[in-house]
Design a protein around this motif. Structure first.
Motif, PDB file in Angstrom:
ATOM      1  N   LEU A 154       0.834  -1.209   0.000  1.00  0.00           N
ATOM      2  CA  LEU A 154       0.000   0.000   0.000  1.00  0.00           C
ATOM      3  C   LEU A 154       0.866   1.255   0.000  1.00  0.00           C
ATOM      4  CD1 LEU A 154      -2.903  -0.670   2.522  1.00  0.00           C
ATOM      5  CD2 LEU A 154      -3.107   0.077   0.147  1.00  0.00           C
ATOM      6  N   ILE A 155       1.855   1.276   0.893  1.00  0.00           N
ATOM      7  CA  ILE A 155       2.707   2.458   1.007  1.00  0.00           C
ATOM      8  C   ILE A 155       3.517   2.658  -0.267  1.00  0.00           C
ATOM      9  CG2 ILE A 155       4.692   3.444   2.231  1.00  0.00           C
ATOM     10  CD1 ILE A 155       3.648   2.049   4.747  1.00  0.00           C
ATOM     11  N   VAL A 178      -0.852   7.398   0.843  1.00  0.00           N
ATOM     12  CA  VAL A 178      -0.649   6.543   2.017  1.00  0.00           C
ATOM     13  C   VAL A 178       0.788   6.692   2.513  1.00  0.00           C
ATOM     14  CG1 VAL A 178      -0.743   4.181   2.899  1.00  0.00           C
ATOM     15  CG2 VAL A 178      -2.354   4.901   1.132  1.00  0.00           C
ATOM     16  N   ALA A 179       1.713   6.767   1.568  1.00  0.00           N
ATOM     17  CA  ALA A 179       3.120   6.932   1.939  1.00  0.00           C
ATOM     18  C   ALA A 179       3.329   8.254   2.668  1.00  0.00           C
ATOM     19  CB  ALA A 179       4.006   6.860   0.694  1.00  0.00           C
ATOM     20  N   LEU A 192       8.648  -4.634   5.914  1.00  0.00           N
ATOM     21  CA  LEU A 192       7.933  -3.437   5.458  1.00  0.00           C
ATOM     22  C   LEU A 192       8.808  -2.580   4.549  1.00  0.00           C
ATOM     23  CD1 LEU A 192       5.238  -1.880   5.932  1.00  0.00           C
ATOM     24  CD2 LEU A 192       6.482  -0.533   7.605  1.00  0.00           C
ATOM     25  N   LEU A 193      10.020  -2.287   5.004  1.00  0.00           N
ATOM     26  CA  LEU A 193      10.871  -1.373   4.240  1.00  0.00           C
ATOM     27  C   LEU A 193      11.304  -1.998   2.915  1.00  0.00           C
ATOM     28  CD1 LEU A 193      12.914   0.038   7.213  1.00  0.00           C
ATOM     29  CD2 LEU A 193      11.069   1.163   5.959  1.00  0.00           C
ATOM     30  N   ASN A 194      11.579  -3.288   2.929  1.00  0.00           N
ATOM     31  CA  ASN A 194      11.940  -3.926   1.668  1.00  0.00           C
ATOM     32  C   ASN A 194      10.767  -3.996   0.698  1.00  0.00           C
ATOM     33  OD1 ASN A 194      14.468  -4.538   2.948  1.00  0.00           O
ATOM     34  ND2 ASN A 194      14.698  -6.151   1.442  1.00  0.00           N
ATOM     35  N   THR A 195       9.580  -4.210   1.239  1.00  0.00           N
ATOM     36  CA  THR A 195       8.404  -4.247   0.360  1.00  0.00           C
ATOM     37  C   THR A 195       8.195  -2.882  -0.286  1.00  0.00           C
ATOM     38  OG1 THR A 195       7.407  -5.891   1.811  1.00  0.00           O
ATOM     39  CG2 THR A 195       5.962  -4.845   0.215  1.00  0.00           C
ATOM     40  N   VAL A 196       8.288  -1.828   0.521  1.00  0.00           N
ATOM     41  CA  VAL A 196       8.121  -0.477  -0.020  1.00  0.00           C
ATOM     42  C   VAL A 196       9.160  -0.219  -1.117  1.00  0.00           C
ATOM     43  CG1 VAL A 196       8.268   1.986   0.496  1.00  0.00           C
ATOM     44  CG2 VAL A 196       7.103   0.462   2.074  1.00  0.00           C
TER      45      VAL A 196
END
Lengths: 285, 278
Positions: A117-118, A124-125, A171-175
């Protein structure tokens, strides 16, 4: 094994025109020396560990280290075996593994969708990133007392603690996986008339999978590292408890048995995740 | 409606009418004009090459025809209908291949067929057929990183042909390849064009390539890009070494002369201000 492939590569042109020859050609060439090569590589790769283990056995016996605080390896392994036979080791092992996997699993389930999402929706980000940036730089360890205050000393606080620590790398890797998709691929897919949903499903997601998985693997390692800490602070079972409790009641060999177990567990878990990661990213070379 | 007035022997496939494209400059808030008043008609089934100095807006023009962006002023129509967005009636081949690295050669070609909504059962057979057309039978299961640059570009061409667009838009597709690979691909592309009868717009910065491939060569000015001249290229015979034909040299020289001043102007521009490539 990785350099077997580079061995059969050749440059075909001036600009990233590298391709692999058909598998058959390389195989005949490396048929005979393969056994020798694998053996010599195995020796090279295990030498340092074997040396460490040997020193651990010998130095305490020569009293270079005080054998009371650093007992020889064989005594620790004997204690490990006793713990295994008595069933204690399994009990602690199970307690730790359950908490680790629960926290790790929840982190995957929550952090990947949130990261997508982010990464995909700029509003959202904009909304969440400052908050996340703040929390990301707050050590999980600093928050453990808060988790214990709010959630008690039981399983909930420990699992939440693992969940919190594991969420960040995922989370950070997905973003970043979503944000760093090659723009040309997006352009190419758009030119074929793909709308936002199919673009996401067919281009963004598959392109991001390897990056996401690297985060998952890091989180796997964290799940064991941080849990141990939580178990040392307050628990009635678990490998962290075993280590802490043995130390304070001066069962030194049991303490080392716990430490050996945890390091082997961490190693195996990482190996497993590495294998899965490779399966997901065969194309990324 | 206007077609009836200006209609000659050939049908107009794409009509670019007085197209201007401005881009906002992020830092200053000003605008910069990539194309100004471009008019060009592309005939049904023709092979048109487009040359111009670097930064003249060639790629911008292609993006507009592809429907990836819209013009600031003017209109582009395909078969008389204004272009409002991307569509599978046009296929693009990019210089950097733009293959999906997690898909095999076959699956990359299938991608376009999925986009088009070709029934699942038919996709694979059709993809194999087009990979065969570009000479890649036997390489279906290779991933892009296992293929050479020339082979990757063949896959990209097969992908664009497989969903059967009327128009093929090619943005310097052979620029990253070595000279030998480039020449063999040029020849094969002409063969494929002959077989399929597609309308092709081919951007290049190579004058030789433009003359060799194009039935007409459109020469653009430096930024803001306009069409300076459209040169008709025809040879008595395409047998043998076309590049050795004296007329090849004449066309080459003519286009070179047209471009010379524009290239000089472009160089001055680039020194003055760093602008996005186009």
């Amino acid at each position: 094994m990785a350099d077997v492939q580079t061995g059969t590569r050749r440059a075909a042109g001036p600009r990233d025109t590298v391709w692999r020859e058909p598998a058959g050609i390389g195989q005949t060439r490396r048929a005979r020396p393969e056994v020798v090569r694998v053996a010599s590589k195995a020796i090279r790769k295990s030498a340092a560990i074997v040396l460490l283990l040997a020193l651990w056995e010998v130095l305490p016996r020569l009293e270079v280290f005080d054998p009371v605080f650093v007992p020889p390896l064989s005594e620790n392994l004997a204690a490990w075996y006793d713990l295994l036979l008595s069933g204690q080791l399994l009990e602690h092992f199970q307690a730790s593994l359950t908490r680790s996997l629960a926290g790790f699993g929840l982190a995957i389930v929550l952090a990947i969708p949130l990261g997508l999402l982010i990464g995909w929706y700029t509003p959202v980000a904009d909304l969440l990133m400052p908050l996340l940036e703040l929390f990301r730089n707050t050590s999980a360890v600093a928050l453990l007392p808060v988790f214990i205050l709010v959630l008690g000393l039981g399983e909930t606080s420990k699992i939440t603690f693992v969940l919190y620590a594991c969420s960040w790398p995922i989370l950070l890797n997905t973003v970043s996986g979503v944000k760093t998709v090659e723009p040309l691929l997006i352009k190419s897919a758009r030119s074929m008339g793909l709308g936002p949903i199919r673009l996401f499903q067919k281009v963004i997601l598959p392109a991001a999978v390897p990056t996401i998985f690297t985060g998952v693997r890091l989180a796997g390692a964290y799940s064991i590292l941080v849990l141990l800490f939580a178990e040392m602070v307050g628990a009635k079972a678990g490998l962290g408890y075993l280590i802490q409790d043995s130390q304070s009641s001066f069962r030194i060999t049991d303490m080392y048995a716990g430490i050996i177990t945890i390091s082997v567990l961490g190693l195996l878990f990482n190996l497993l995740l590495l294998t899965v990661e490779r399966r997901f990213s065969t194309w990324r070379t | 409606m206007t077609a009836t007035l200006s209609e000659t022997a050939t049908l107009t496939k794409i009509d670019i009418r007085n197209v201007t494209k401005d881009f906002e400059v992020r830092d200053t808030g000003g605008a910069f004009t990539a194309l100004r008043g471009v008019s060009l008609d592309v005939r049904e089934g023709e092979f048109l090459t487009l040359v111009g100095p670097s930064g003249c807006g060639k790629s911008t023009l292609l993006d507009l025809v592809a429907g990836l962006t819209g013009p600031t002023a003017g209109e582009i129509t395909i078969d008389g209908t204004p272009i409002t967005g991307p569509g599978l009636d046009r296929g693009i081949v990019f210089q950097q291949y733009a293959l999906f690295p997690w898909r095999t050669a076959l699956a990359n070609v299938v991608f376009g067929l999925e986009a088009k909504g070709v029934p699942r059962r038919e996709r694979e057979g059709r993809a194999r057929e087009y990979l065969g057309l570009v000479g890649l039978t036997g390489f279906e299961e290779r991933y892009p990183h296992e293929l050479s640059g020339g082979m990757r570009q063949r896959v990209a061409i097969a992908r664009s042909l497989a969903f059967d667009p009327d128009v093929l838009l090619m943005d310097e597709p052979f620029a990253a390849l070595d000279a030998q690979t480039r020449e063999s691909l040029q020849e094969e592309l002409l063969g494929i064009w002959g077989k399929t009868g597609k309308t092709v717009i081919f951007i290049t910065h190579g004058i030789d390539e433009a003359v060799y491939l194009g039935q007409r060569v459109a020469v653009m000015t430096s930024r803001p890009g306009r069409i300076k001249e459209v040169v008709d290229v025809s040879f008595d015979s395409r047998e043998g070494d076309l590049r050795a034909d004296p007329r090849f040299g004449e066309y080459r020289h003519h286009i070179w002369t047209l471009l010379r001043d524009e290239v000089a102007a472009a160089v001055v521009q680039e020194r003055k201000v760093a602008v996005p490539r186009g």
